[in-house]
Design an enzyme around this catalytic site. Structure first.
Site, mmCIF file in Angstrom:
data_model
loop_
_atom_site.group_PDB
_atom_site.id
_atom_site.type_symbol
_atom_site.label_atom_id
_atom_site.label_comp_id
_atom_site.label_asym_id
_atom_site.label_seq_id
_atom_site.Cartn_x
_atom_site.Cartn_y
_atom_site.Cartn_z
ATOM 1 N N LYS A 15 -15.757 -4.949 23.484
ATOM 2 C CA LYS A 15 -17.154 -5.268 23.774
ATOM 3 C C LYS A 15 -17.626 -6.540 23.070
ATOM 4 O O LYS A 15 -18.302 -7.380 23.670
ATOM 5 C CB LYS A 15 -18.035 -4.091 23.341
ATOM 6 C CG LYS A 15 -19.520 -4.352 23.441
ATOM 7 C CD LYS A 15 -20.317 -3.091 23.127
ATOM 8 C CE LYS A 15 -20.185 -2.680 21.676
ATOM 9 N NZ LYS A 15 -21.095 -3.417 20.780
ATOM 10 N N ARG A 100 -28.314 3.180 20.267
ATOM 11 C CA ARG A 100 -27.253 4.132 19.917
ATOM 12 C C ARG A 100 -27.718 5.581 20.032
ATOM 13 O O ARG A 100 -26.909 6.486 19.927
ATOM 14 C CB ARG A 100 -26.801 3.880 18.466
ATOM 15 C CG ARG A 100 -26.021 2.592 18.282
ATOM 16 C CD ARG A 100 -24.540 2.877 18.320
ATOM 17 N NE ARG A 100 -23.726 1.672 18.317
ATOM 18 C CZ ARG A 100 -23.034 1.231 17.276
ATOM 19 N NH1 ARG A 100 -23.077 1.888 16.139
ATOM 20 N NH2 ARG A 100 -22.306 0.146 17.361
ATOM 21 N N ARG A 139 -1.922 0.238 11.897
ATOM 22 C CA ARG A 139 -1.690 -0.913 11.023
ATOM 23 C C ARG A 139 -1.159 -0.424 9.674
ATOM 24 O O ARG A 139 -1.533 0.635 9.184
ATOM 25 C CB ARG A 139 -2.999 -1.670 10.769
ATOM 26 C CG ARG A 139 -3.628 -2.255 11.996
ATOM 27 C CD ARG A 139 -4.778 -3.138 11.622
ATOM 28 N NE ARG A 139 -5.635 -2.513 10.607
ATOM 29 C CZ ARG A 139 -6.550 -3.154 9.922
ATOM 30 N NH1 ARG A 139 -6.730 -4.441 10.094
ATOM 31 N NH2 ARG A 139 -7.295 -2.525 9.049
ATOM 32 N N ARG A 170 -3.244 3.105 5.804
ATOM 33 C CA ARG A 170 -4.515 3.525 5.220
ATOM 34 C C ARG A 170 -5.074 4.693 6.034
ATOM 35 O O ARG A 170 -4.843 4.796 7.233
ATOM 36 C CB ARG A 170 -5.512 2.371 5.208
ATOM 37 C CG ARG A 170 -5.150 1.256 4.226
ATOM 38 C CD ARG A 170 -6.002 0.011 4.441
ATOM 39 N NE ARG A 170 -7.428 0.341 4.465
ATOM 40 C CZ ARG A 170 -8.255 0.005 5.460
ATOM 41 N NH1 ARG A 170 -7.817 -0.666 6.494
ATOM 42 N NH2 ARG A 170 -9.525 0.315 5.401
ATOM 43 N N ARG A 181 -13.187 9.469 14.831
ATOM 44 C CA ARG A 181 -14.333 8.549 14.797
ATOM 45 C C ARG A 181 -14.809 8.231 16.204
ATOM 46 O O ARG A 181 -16.001 8.147 16.473
ATOM 47 C CB ARG A 181 -13.948 7.243 14.092
ATOM 48 C CG ARG A 181 -14.120 7.270 12.583
ATOM 49 C CD ARG A 181 -14.335 5.857 12.045
ATOM 50 N NE ARG A 181 -13.346 4.916 12.573
ATOM 51 C CZ ARG A 181 -12.242 4.561 11.930
ATOM 52 N NH1 ARG A 181 -11.989 5.048 10.740
ATOM 53 N NH2 ARG A 181 -11.409 3.712 12.475
#
Ligand SMILES: [Zn+2]
Length: 226
Positions: A15, A100, A139, A170, A181
């Site tokens: 986006k 939101r 990652r 991580r 999430r």
């Protein structure tokens, strides 16, 4: 008639890139809530990049520094200032990162009516969950120097290429964390999308493929709008 656009889509949908491209190619005022909030904290600047309303900026910065969410009513005031700062006769604006929540969406509808703005087109960049998880997770980060290696180029425990440390994933970069999430984001923002889609022209853009493919799809949809 101005081209006003409300851009929707989760992190990892592309986006931000598409919003910048569209704002650049059509000469739209890019109103990014992320940029507004960062500017409040960093510079003490208002949403329009000027000194703005110092009290409002102070209040916003204090909330963010305390790690809290900016409440809907304060967010509305910031958006009002940003949209009111768009000069009359401009090509239009592009709203990125807002609304939101359902109350924010209702607030935006009232605000646009009050400002006499041309009705926006609502564009949702849609990318399936597993593709977003693939884009955002995996990652590896060196636990010693912080060097980041893209997903797929190494495995956990591999030696770092920069120092003599080792690579680890991580918590934030684990697929299950990204998946959670994303689920939270979709659930929380869906009511805002529903409110806007019921009121304005709503277009869902396929966000798969290269960034250029997506840019092309957006251009086609807007051209069809006339
Ligand atoms: Zn290292």
């Amino acid at each position: 008639m101005a081209l006003n656009v409300v851009f929707l889509g989760p992190p990892g949908s592309g986006k931000g890139t598409q919003a910048e491209r569209l704002a650049g190619s059509r000469g739209l005022w890019h109103v990014s809530t992320g940029a507004i909030l960062r500017a409040c904290v960093r510079d003490g600047f208002g949403p329009d990049g000027t000194a703005g309303n110092p009290e409002l900026v102070r209040q916003t910065a204090a909330i963010l520094k305390a790690g809290q969410l900016v409440p809907d009513d304060l967010m509305m005031v910031l958006i009002r200032e940003a949209l009111a700062a768009v000069p009359a006769g401009s090509s239009g604006w592009l709203l990125d990162g807002f609304p939101r929540t359902a109350p924010q969406a209702e607030g935006l509808i009232s605000l646009l009516a009050e400002l006499g703005s041309d009705e926006p087109v609502v564009l949702e960049i849609f990318v399936p969950n597993e593709e977003i998880v693939r884009r955002l997770s995996g990652r590896l980060t060196c636990s010693t120097c912080g060097h980041v290696t893209a997903a797929g180029l190494a495995v956990e425990g591999d030696p770092c290429r920069v120092c003599d440390g080792h690579l680890a994933m991580r918590e934030d970069d684990r697929p299950e964390t990204v998946r959670n999430r994303l689920a939270v984001f979709r659930e929380k923002t869906r009511p805002a999308k529903d409110v806007l889609a019921a009121r304005y022209r709503f277009e869902r853009i396929d966000g798969l493929g290269s960034p250029n493919d997506v840019t092309q799809r957006i251009a086609s949809v807007l051209a069809a709008a006339g």
